[in-house]
Design a protein around this motif. Structure first.
Motif, PDB file in Angstrom:
ATOM      1  N   ASP A  26       0.782  -3.860  -0.176  1.00 43.03           N
ATOM      2  CA  ASP A  26       1.456  -4.041   1.108  1.00 43.03           C
ATOM      3  C   ASP A  26       2.979  -3.984   0.907  1.00 43.03           C
ATOM      4  O   ASP A  26       3.500  -4.469  -0.091  1.00 43.03           O
ATOM      5  CB  ASP A  26       1.036  -5.408   1.671  1.00 43.03           C
ATOM      6  CG  ASP A  26       1.652  -5.687   3.011  1.00 43.03           C
ATOM      7  OD1 ASP A  26       2.772  -6.231   3.031  1.00 43.03           O
ATOM      8  OD2 ASP A  26       1.012  -5.359   4.020  1.00 43.03           O
ATOM      9  N   ASP A  27       3.700  -3.408   1.874  1.00 44.40           N
ATOM     10  CA  ASP A  27       5.158  -3.271   1.770  1.00 44.40           C
ATOM     11  C   ASP A  27       5.863  -4.603   1.554  1.00 44.40           C
ATOM     12  O   ASP A  27       6.870  -4.675   0.860  1.00 44.40           O
ATOM     13  CB  ASP A  27       5.729  -2.599   3.024  1.00 44.40           C
ATOM     14  CG  ASP A  27       5.467  -1.104   3.030  1.00 44.40           C
ATOM     15  OD1 ASP A  27       5.051  -0.571   1.985  1.00 44.40           O
ATOM     16  OD2 ASP A  27       5.669  -0.484   4.085  1.00 44.40           O
ATOM     17  N   HIS A  28       5.349  -5.657   2.152  1.00 42.95           N
ATOM     18  CA  HIS A  28       5.945  -6.990   1.976  1.00 42.95           C
ATOM     19  C   HIS A  28       5.977  -7.362   0.493  1.00 42.95           C
ATOM     20  O   HIS A  28       6.979  -7.880  -0.010  1.00 42.95           O
ATOM     21  CB  HIS A  28       5.145  -8.026   2.772  1.00 42.95           C
ATOM     22  CG  HIS A  28       5.614  -9.429   2.554  1.00 42.95           C
ATOM     23  ND1 HIS A  28       6.759  -9.917   3.137  1.00 42.95           N
ATOM     24  CD2 HIS A  28       5.102 -10.434   1.811  1.00 42.95           C
ATOM     25  CE1 HIS A  28       6.935 -11.167   2.760  1.00 42.95           C
ATOM     26  NE2 HIS A  28       5.937 -11.511   1.963  1.00 42.95           N
ATOM     27  N   PHE A  29       4.900  -7.073  -0.226  1.00 42.37           N
ATOM     28  CA  PHE A  29       4.838  -7.407  -1.652  1.00 42.37           C
ATOM     29  C   PHE A  29       5.670  -6.456  -2.493  1.00 42.37           C
ATOM     30  O   PHE A  29       6.232  -6.852  -3.507  1.00 42.37           O
ATOM     31  CB  PHE A  29       3.380  -7.437  -2.128  1.00 42.37           C
ATOM     32  CG  PHE A  29       2.593  -8.537  -1.478  1.00 42.37           C
ATOM     33  CD1 PHE A  29       2.861  -9.861  -1.761  1.00 42.37           C
ATOM     34  CD2 PHE A  29       1.610  -8.241  -0.545  1.00 42.37           C
ATOM     35  CE1 PHE A  29       2.165 -10.885  -1.148  1.00 42.37           C
ATOM     36  CE2 PHE A  29       0.904  -9.251   0.081  1.00 42.37           C
ATOM     37  CZ  PHE A  29       1.180 -10.579  -0.223  1.00 42.37           C
ATOM     38  N   ASN A  45       8.531  -5.159  -1.588  1.00 41.74           N
ATOM     39  CA  ASN A  45       9.907  -5.637  -1.477  1.00 41.74           C
ATOM     40  C   ASN A  45      10.120  -6.959  -2.208  1.00 41.74           C
ATOM     41  O   ASN A  45      11.205  -7.221  -2.713  1.00 41.74           O
ATOM     42  CB  ASN A  45      10.312  -5.741  -0.011  1.00 41.74           C
ATOM     43  CG  ASN A  45      10.453  -4.367   0.615  1.00 41.74           C
ATOM     44  OD1 ASN A  45      10.843  -3.418  -0.050  1.00 41.74           O
ATOM     45  ND2 ASN A  45      10.107  -4.252   1.872  1.00 41.74           N
ATOM     46  N   ALA A  46       9.093  -7.770  -2.303  1.00 41.60           N
ATOM     47  CA  ALA A  46       9.193  -9.017  -3.076  1.00 41.60           C
ATOM     48  C   ALA A  46       9.442  -8.696  -4.549  1.00 41.60           C
ATOM     49  O   ALA A  46      10.221  -9.372  -5.217  1.00 41.60           O
ATOM     50  CB  ALA A  46       7.932  -9.847  -2.916  1.00 41.60           C
TER      51      ALA A  46
END
Length: 181
Positions: free
Chosen positions: A34-37, A39-40
């Motif tokens: 997922d994009d959220h991860f 960027n994390a």
């Protein structure tokens, strides 16, 4: 800044290469991450400087760049009152990572050239933060030129030393140390 153009000596190279490969893999178009991860991962990348190649946590002892005041402080008080600073502010490194093409080579170049910790005293950290907390006195570029990487320290007249053995307790005579900037 001085006229010499020395290069910053990198450390924990293997770990930085592995991190760059892992992050680049997550950014493949067919990656299920997922994009959220994704960027994390970019936001955590600068913390790699707190690990050695064998993945041991080395927030202070084990880092090669120290100020003289931090070395003197460590000999009397150990790590209490010291700070682990990023030579190039994390905010700028993260921005470069986000703007990169996310290839393994681009990510590794940013990590290897710009992610270097400097151990400073609490007072030196406060002094740096007053003027250069998340900016640099020179334009940021992906290079390991000492004058760019350590420009915040140069601007604040804080001398940085390279500890070959990466342990300040091994230094017998502080007068024999020569600053890299």
């Amino acid at each position: 800044m001085s006229e010499t153009h020395l290069l910053v000596k990198s450390h924990n190279l293997e770990l930085k290469q592995n991190l760059a490969a892992a992050i680049a893999d997550r950014f493949r178009t067919d990656s299920p991450v997922d994009d959220h991860f994704k960027n994390a991962d970019l936001k955590m990348a600068p913390w790699i400087s707190e690990r050695s190649n064998d993945r041991k946590f080395v927030k202070y002892v084990g880092q090669p760049y120290w100020t003289k005041a931090a070395i003197e402080h460590y000999k009397q008080h150990r790590t209490k009152g010291l700070r682990h600073e990023h030579a190039v502010p994390r905010k700028l490194i993260i921005k470069l990572l986000e703007e990169s093409d996310k290839s393994k080579e681009a990510i590794f170049s940013i990590l290897d050239n710009l992610v270097h910790a400097v151990i400073v005293t609490k007072e030196e950290a406060t002094l740096l933060d007053k003027k250069w907390k998340s900016t640099m006195p020179v334009g940021i570029e992906i290079t390991n030129d000492i004058n760019m990487v350590f420009s915040r320290y140069i601007a604040m007249n804080i001398k940085v030393y390279y500890l070959e053995k990466q342990n300040p307790k091994d230094i017998k005579e502080l007068k024999s140390l020569k600053p890299i900037i």
